[in-house]
Design an enzyme around this catalytic site. Structure first.
Site, short mmCIF file in Angstrom:
data_model
loop_
_atom_site.label_atom_id
_atom_site.label_comp_id
_atom_site.label_asym_id
_atom_site.label_seq_id
_atom_site.Cartn_x
_atom_site.Cartn_y
_atom_site.Cartn_z
N SER A 1 0.84 -1.21 0.00
CA SER A 1 0.00 0.00 0.00
C SER A 1 0.87 1.25 0.00
CB SER A 1 -0.89 0.02 1.24
OG SER A 1 -1.81 -1.03 1.18
N ARG B 1 -2.47 -14.39 -2.09
CA ARG B 1 -2.57 -14.66 -0.65
C ARG B 1 -3.16 -16.04 -0.36
NH1 ARG B 1 -0.75 -9.75 0.97
NH2 ARG B 1 -1.79 -7.90 0.15
N ASP C 1 -6.55 -8.14 4.64
CA ASP C 1 -5.75 -8.97 3.71
C ASP C 1 -5.20 -10.23 4.38
OD1 ASP C 1 -6.23 -7.23 1.64
OD2 ASP C 1 -4.36 -6.12 1.91
N LYS D 1 -12.27 -9.72 -3.25
CA LYS D 1 -10.82 -9.52 -3.33
C LYS D 1 -10.32 -10.14 -4.64
CE LYS D 1 -10.31 -7.07 0.29
NZ LYS D 1 -9.96 -5.67 0.11
N ARG E 1 1.45 4.25 -3.03
CA ARG E 1 1.21 5.66 -2.72
C ARG E 1 2.47 6.49 -2.89
NH1 ARG E 1 -2.47 2.50 -0.49
NH2 ARG E 1 -4.52 3.30 0.16
N GLN F 1 -9.16 1.89 -0.45
CA GLN F 1 -9.09 2.21 -1.89
C GLN F 1 -10.16 3.22 -2.26
OE1 GLN F 1 -9.12 -1.56 -3.93
NE2 GLN F 1 -7.06 -2.08 -3.24
N GLY G 1 -5.82 -4.01 -7.73
CA GLY G 1 -7.00 -3.20 -7.41
C GLY G 1 -6.60 -1.82 -6.91
N ARG H 1 -13.62 -7.34 -11.01
CA ARG H 1 -13.85 -6.75 -9.68
C ARG H 1 -14.69 -5.47 -9.76
NH1 ARG H 1 -8.46 -6.77 -6.24
NH2 ARG H 1 -9.97 -6.27 -4.62
C1 S3P Z 1 -5.53 -1.45 -0.06
C2 S3P Z 1 -6.76 -1.50 0.52
C3 S3P Z 1 -7.49 -2.75 0.78
C4 S3P Z 1 -6.59 -3.97 0.68
C5 S3P Z 1 -5.69 -3.92 -0.51
C6 S3P Z 1 -4.80 -2.67 -0.45
C7 S3P Z 1 -4.89 -0.14 -0.27
O1 S3P Z 1 -8.51 -2.90 -0.19
O2 S3P Z 1 -7.35 -5.15 0.65
O3 S3P Z 1 -4.85 -5.05 -0.56
O4 S3P Z 1 -3.67 -0.08 -0.52
O5 S3P Z 1 -5.60 0.88 -0.18
P1 S3P Z 1 -9.99 -2.29 0.03
O6 S3P Z 1 -9.88 -0.81 0.01
O7 S3P Z 1 -10.80 -2.82 -1.11
O8 S3P Z 1 -10.45 -2.83 1.36
#
Ligand code: S3P
Length: 429
Positions: free
Chosen positions: A23, A388, A315, A342, A27, A169, A94, A122
């Protein structure tokens, strides 16, 4: 599509580091690219997901130098990105797709986002819906719910949005669009999701207000390039924590793991199950808390998992399912329907795999009930193309009787290149 066979272990021992937080890696590229000046990133995760984000920003004219250790991002400022000449491919990621959708909504150009077959299945309406309320012009398959998504950048206005899901997200996509919007943007969520965007934006000099239940920021704020140290990913460390807990004779030290409180649900859950797990030398690096984690084999007991713990461990459920399958009693997970959308449906995938290993699992619409089996049987497990799920079943294999094969483990490269090698290094036989 490669499969992998795991043999039982007599202990999980040693001292390791896990790759950088996924994450935070995403970013760092996104915020560094729209900042003024240079951002240096060390500890960046060179997994396929974060590399998809990197490629997307390079395709929008951002220069990123890579000396093999540190990434140097030459930020283009809030309005310096260029129209990409081709479709941006987010692969399996995602986070790339949803956060980019927010960011691209406010640009002065046209772009198209796509991904692999899993990502194209998704739901995207969760970001497309609120972004449309801000004035974004996004179209996509299934009425705008599925990628490819075509985004015609436009003028945005701030909104107040009550998100029905606790999703970083969704929150981050709206905050990124909010940076380009006129006025103030507010996002509320049922339970606090990971707050890396809030922390990193502040690190880049943006004023972001957080209040119980939500976050608020004003549009038009410029970011200033900063150095970022990416901590080890607690979501990757989770597989090794569970491995050490379930294999008798284990004692493992995992160095430099991010312990942001919005991510430490896994620690609270494992401790609640009776884990012998210690945080050693807690410290702070670039606005994120970090510690070493020592884990020893433990006799686990079942627990109930729901509420705010769910987004804080979202996760980690595949790994938690493996721990639960060797705990005494029935572990009940509820309020976790997000697991169904997911990389794959993780409730169905883990129920299927654990049953193959001899565990009694009952699925519910928003969770599952797992009754500890005492021992696991070696089996033929299926990754369902989800990194995972693959890693969790490889960990299960260390504690099983007989060999466990896991199909299609190539997907592990999205978040944890070198996972199998590291697991073999600490698994004693
Ligand atoms: C993430 C948010 C989560 C997580 C993903 C990474 C992120 O997803 O499951 O692996 O970096 O913002 P969701 O926002 O769909 O919960």
């Amino acid at each position: 599509m490669q499969s992998y066979t795991v043999k039982p272990a007599k202990g999980v021992r040693g001292e390791i580091r896990v790759p950088g937080d996924k994450s935070i890696s995403h970013r760092s590229i996104m915020f560094g690219s729209i900042a003024n000046g240079v951002t240096r990133v060390s500890g960046f995760l060179r997994g396929e997901d974060a590399l998809s984000t990197l490629a997307a920003f390079r395709a929008m004219g951002v220069q990123v130098d890579d000396d093999g250790e540190t990434l140097t991002i030459h930020g283009k400022g809030l309005h310096g990105l260029e129209e990409p000449t081709d479709v941006l491919d987010c692969g399996n990621s995602g986070t790339s797709m949803r956060l980019l959708t927010g960011l691209l909504s406010g640009q002065g150009f046209f772009s198209v986002l796509t991904g692999d077959k899993y990502l194209r299945a998704r739901p995207m309406k969760r970001v497309v819906g609120p972004l449309a309320k801000m004035g974004a012009r996004i179209s996509g398959r299934a009425g705008g719910d599925k990628a490819p998504l075509a985004i015609q950048g436009s003028k945005l206005k701030g909104i107040e949005y009550d998100s029905p899901v606790s999703s970083a997200q969704v929150k981050s996509a709206i905050m990124l669009a909010g940076l380009y919007a006129e006025g103030e943007t507010v996002v509320r969520e049922p339970h606090l999701s990971r707050d890396h965007s809030e922390r990193m934006l502040r690190h880049f000099g943006v004023s972001v207000e957080t209040f119980p239940g939500g976050v608020r920021l004003s549009g038009g704020q410029e970011l200033s390039g900063r150095d970022i140290v990416v901590p080890g990913d607690i979501s990757s460390a989770a597989f090794f924590m569970v491995a050490a807990l379930i294999v008798p004779g284990s004692d493992l030290l995992i160095r430099g793991v991010g312990i942001n409180p919005t991510r430490t649900g896994i620690i609270d859950i494992l401790k609640g199950m009776g884990a012998n797990l210690e945080l050693v030398d807690p410290r702070e690096e670039a606005g994120e808390p970090v510690a070493d984690i020592r884990v020893r084999h433990s006799n686990l007991k079942a627990m109930e998992i729901s509420g705010e713990l769910v987004p804080r461990a979202i996760d980690e459920f595949p790994a938690i399912c493996v721990a639960a399958s060797l705990a005494e009693g029935t572990t009940v997970v509820s309020g976790a329907s997000e697991l169904r959308v997911k990389e794959t449906d993780r409730i169905a995938a883990m129920a299927d795999n654990l049953r193959r290993a001899g565990v009694t699992v009952e699925e519910t619409p928003d969770g599952m009930r797992i009754t500890g089996a005492g021992t696991l049987k070696g089996c033929a497990a299926d990754s369902f193309g989800d990194h995972r799920i693959a890693m969790s079943m490889m960990v299960a294999g260390l504690a099983a009787k007989g060999e466990t094969s896991v199909s299609d483990v190539d997907c592990i490269a999205t978040s944890f290149p070198g996972f199998a090698e590291l697991l073999e290094e600490v698994a004693k036989r």
